[in-house]
Design a protein around this motif. Structure first.
Motif, short mmCIF file in Angstrom:
data_model
loop_
_atom_site.label_atom_id
_atom_site.label_comp_id
_atom_site.label_asym_id
_atom_site.label_seq_id
_atom_site.Cartn_x
_atom_site.Cartn_y
_atom_site.Cartn_z
N GLU A 143 1.05 -0.97 0.08
CA GLU A 143 0.19 -0.17 0.05
C GLU A 143 1.01 1.30 0.01
N ARG A 144 0.50 2.51 -0.34
CA ARG A 144 0.76 3.98 -1.07
C ARG A 144 0.98 4.30 -0.08
N ILE A 145 1.22 5.18 0.62
CA ILE A 145 1.19 5.92 2.01
C ILE A 145 1.08 7.56 1.51
N VAL A 146 0.68 8.71 1.65
CA VAL A 146 1.09 10.11 1.28
C VAL A 146 0.87 10.78 2.75
N LEU A 147 2.29 10.78 3.08
CA LEU A 147 2.37 11.55 4.46
C LEU A 147 1.84 13.34 4.12
N PRO A 148 1.00 13.84 5.28
CA PRO A 148 1.49 14.76 5.53
C PRO A 148 2.37 15.92 5.50
N THR A 149 2.92 15.60 5.00
CA THR A 149 4.54 16.55 4.75
C THR A 149 4.58 17.69 4.20
N SER A 150 5.84 18.60 3.93
CA SER A 150 5.83 19.39 2.86
C SER A 150 7.10 19.90 2.62
N PRO A 151 7.26 19.24 1.21
CA PRO A 151 7.16 18.91 0.16
C PRO A 151 5.77 16.96 0.55
N VAL A 152 5.05 17.06 -0.02
CA VAL A 152 4.42 15.43 -0.07
C VAL A 152 5.54 14.37 0.32
N ALA A 153 5.73 13.75 0.98
CA ALA A 153 6.52 12.65 0.83
C ALA A 153 5.73 10.98 1.45
N VAL A 154 6.13 10.73 0.67
CA VAL A 154 5.07 8.52 -0.02
C VAL A 154 5.87 7.69 0.52
N GLU A 155 5.39 7.46 1.31
CA GLU A 155 5.78 5.48 1.89
C GLU A 155 5.02 4.59 1.44
N TYR A 156 5.94 3.59 1.35
CA TYR A 156 5.08 1.83 0.88
C TYR A 156 5.16 1.14 1.86
N ARG A 157 4.40 -0.06 1.99
CA ARG A 157 4.30 -1.02 2.81
C ARG A 157 3.86 -2.12 2.63
N ILE A 158 4.44 -3.26 3.09
CA ILE A 158 3.30 -4.51 2.50
C ILE A 158 2.65 -4.85 3.47
#
Length: 130
Positions: A73-88
């Motif tokens: 799954e792709r998790i968009v983090l509420p940061t500026s600039p936008v960061a994305v994490e991926y997890r199983i």
């Protein structure tokens, strides 16, 4: 001698299941991505750094396919600039044993090839799939 129909049917079902699995995990990179994410959640840039040889475009494509199949799954983090994490995903963790088995086989194969090369005085090089 005529083959037993139950054995033929079991073989056909096994081949179909393997074909389905290979379709989802096809390509050079998906198993490596899954293996990385089985250890911990990672950002795109971490995956790009840790999976040697993969291009950014290919990583993006593979991540999308794994996400569509419910393995990550792709998790968009509420940061500026936008960061994305991926997890199983929980479903994706069902592949952890498979990735460990593949890694163990690969390690043993590499050791076998290196030992064979040493016995035949072949110049040392990174073992490749033969």
């Amino acid at each position: 001698m005529k083959p037993d129909n139950s054995i033929t049917k079991e073989c056909s079902q096994t081949i179909l299941a393997i074909s389905d699995t290979m379709e989802i995990l096809s390509g050079k990179w998906k198993v490596s991505i899954i293996a990385c994410l089985c250890f911990h959640t990672m950002r795109y840039s971490e995956l790009l750094r840790d999976i040697k040889g993969i291009s950014g475009k290919m990583l993006s494509r593979e991540l999308k396919e794994l996400e569509v199949n419910g393995l990550i799954e792709r998790i968009v983090l509420p940061t500026s600039p936008v960061a994305v994490e991926y997890r199983i995903t929980e479903y994706g963790t069902s592949l952890k044993h498979l990735t460990q088995t593949i890694a163990e086989w690969g390690f043993n194969h590499r050791q076998r090839i290196i030992a064979q090369m040493e016995r035949t005085d072949v110049p040392a090089a990174a073992p490749a799939v033969i």
